[in-house]
Enzyme design. Structure first.
Site, short mmCIF file in Angstrom:
data_model
loop_
_atom_site.label_atom_id
_atom_site.label_comp_id
_atom_site.label_asym_id
_atom_site.label_seq_id
_atom_site.Cartn_x
_atom_site.Cartn_y
_atom_site.Cartn_z
N SER A 49 0.80 -1.23 0.00
CA SER A 49 0.00 0.00 0.00
C SER A 49 0.83 1.28 0.00
CB SER A 49 -0.92 0.02 1.22
OG SER A 49 -0.16 -0.03 2.41
N ASP A 347 -3.84 8.19 7.98
CA ASP A 347 -4.92 7.37 8.55
C ASP A 347 -4.45 6.51 9.71
OD1 ASP A 347 -3.35 5.54 7.28
OD2 ASP A 347 -4.85 4.86 5.84
N HIS A 350 -0.88 4.86 6.97
CA HIS A 350 -0.25 5.47 5.80
C HIS A 350 -0.04 6.96 6.03
CE1 HIS A 350 -2.75 1.98 4.60
NE2 HIS A 350 -1.60 1.64 4.05
#
Ligand SMILES: *[C@@H]1O[C@H](CO)[C@@H](O)[C@H](O)[C@H]1NC(C)=O
Ligand SMILES: *[C@@H]1O[C@H](CO)[C@@H](O)[C@H](O)[C@H]1NC(C)=O
Ligand SMILES: *[C@@H]1O[C@H](CO)[C@@H](O)[C@H](O)[C@H]1NC(C)=O
Length: 375
Positions: A49, A347, A350
């Site tokens: 990610s 978040d 990330h």
């Protein structure tokens, strides 16, 4: 007299220190645009990610489980959901832009233009295979698109191009960051740090094996990023919260977790070093995410980040770190901070576009001399 001289010398030293700290942030603008000298025509990315630009979103299970497909992800810059796990651009976007190339399209977007490279990264992906993790009683959450699966996609992509080796001479490859999730899943599934340390050699070997495959495809310039100081990550700070002051380092990061990340990075660097001897004609570069992140933390205030929010999630709710694992960013009613560019953490897991921008800046400065690009 002697005392005056000493005071003067002390003052000179002090002002030098202050100037140097200011210069540190300034210096990191001087190499802007220099990546263009490398004349990369394509960039290929493998990973998770940290660099996924839309693959997970297009996988059925990953797509439905990932919160990165929901508002407010992408509110900055893209003004829409793209599958990127941030408010805006990722490091790979900045690297592509600084190379003078368009953003990398995700491999899973079948109709996309791949003439300037492909992004194979999938949010949630691990370095180890699903089977290998299962042997250690670590379950994958929502994707099976591990490093070897991504390499398989890469292989099929290159097979669809005629004489790819010749065409890859001007390409840049990023193998990672990958492997971080192997440890994240282990930690969230109750493994001890000691158990995770035992996994390090296998994870590193899997990454190195991946680098070899990429070389076999024809890659000549490869960046292999290490892990972040995971003890500084908001979600980890929340999970490992303790009143024991000795558990934290000078940045208020969890020592044991950073030590695990350093242990992994050390092994990875050793393996890259060994590999360089075997492949003297291939440029292999360690991507130092660990020190990039610590640099960012150290200079955060002078770079415009809010000193009271350095470890708080911008998008999240409750507690010391504004992070609650049962109510994370993207869930209904979870608020977003007024100005994401003042936060490092987006978040809780990330980072914000602003943080990625500075990390990419530091990274480009660090790798440029090693890339040996002619002006
Ligand atoms: C936002 O993204 C979705 C899904 O990719 C797409 O269908 C939609 O057209 C986009 N909206 C805008 C305003 O770009
Ligand atoms: C991953 O693989 C396992 C077995 O190999 C399978 O049971 C599971 O459904 C797969 N998950 C996804 C997300 O494809
Ligand atoms: C986190 O969210 C859950 C579910 O909404 C709630 O029950 C819990 O109290 C929250 N935790 C904290 C520390 O606020």
């Amino acid at each position: 007299m002697a005392l005056t001289i000493r005071v003067v010398i002390l003052l000179i030293i002090m002002s030098f220190v202050v100037l140097q700290q200011k210069g540190d942030a300034q210096k990191h603008k001087k190499t802007e645009g220099l990546l263009m000298n490398c004349r990369f025509d394509k960039i290929y990315q493998l990973g998770n990610s940290i660099s996924d630009t839309g693959n997970c979103l297009r996988e059925s299970l990953c797509g439905t489980h990932s919160s990165c497909r929901r508002f407010p992800y992408g509110i900055n810059f893209f003004h829409n959901v793209t599958g990127r796990c941030s408010d805006g651009m990722l490091m790979i976007d900045f690297i592509a832009r600084e190379s003078g190339l368009p953003f990398l399209n995700p491999f899973k977007d079948r109709n996309a233009d791949f003439s300037h490279g492909v992004n194979f990264a999938v949010a949630g992906a691990t370095a180890l295979s699903v089977e290998s993790l299962a042997e250690k009683n670590i379950a994958m959450s929502f994707t099976n698109s591990t490093l070897s699966v991504q390499l398989h996609w890469m292989s099929s992509h290159f097979k669809s191009i005629s004489s790819p080796e010749e065409k890859l001479k001007k390409s840049l490859f990023l193998v990672g960051e990958i492997g971080g999730n192997d440890f994240n899943y282990g930690l969230s599934q109750g493994k001890s740090i000691k158990e995770l340390r035992k996994m390090v050699p296998e994870v590193v070997q899997t990454i190195i094996h991946g680098v070899k495959r990429v070389i076999d495809f024809g890659a000549t310039r490869i960046i292999i990023p290490g892990n972040f100081p995971i003890g500084c990550v908001t979600a980890m700070l929340t999970k490992f919260k303790t009143n024991k002051i000795t558990a934290y380092d000078e940045y208020h990061c969890v020592k044991d977790l950073n030590s695990l990340a350093r242990y992994f990075n050390h092994h990875l660097q050793q393996a890259i070093h060994e590999m360089k001897k075997k492949y003297p004609n291939i440029i292999l570069i360690y991507g130092d995410y660990y020190n990039a992140y610590l640099w960012l933390l150290r200079n955060a205030v002078s770079l415009g980040f809010d000193k009271n929010s350095l470890q708080k999630a911008c998008c999240g709710t409750s507690g010391k770190y504004n992070y609650n694992t049962s109510r994370t960013c993207g869930a209904p009613g979870v608020p977003v901070c007024v100005d994401p560019s003042t936060h490092i953490s987006w978040d809780g897991i990330h980072l914000t576009q602003e943080a990625y921008k500075w990390l990419a800046r530091w990274l480009i400065d660090d790798i440029l001399p090693q890339l040996n690009c002619q002006v």
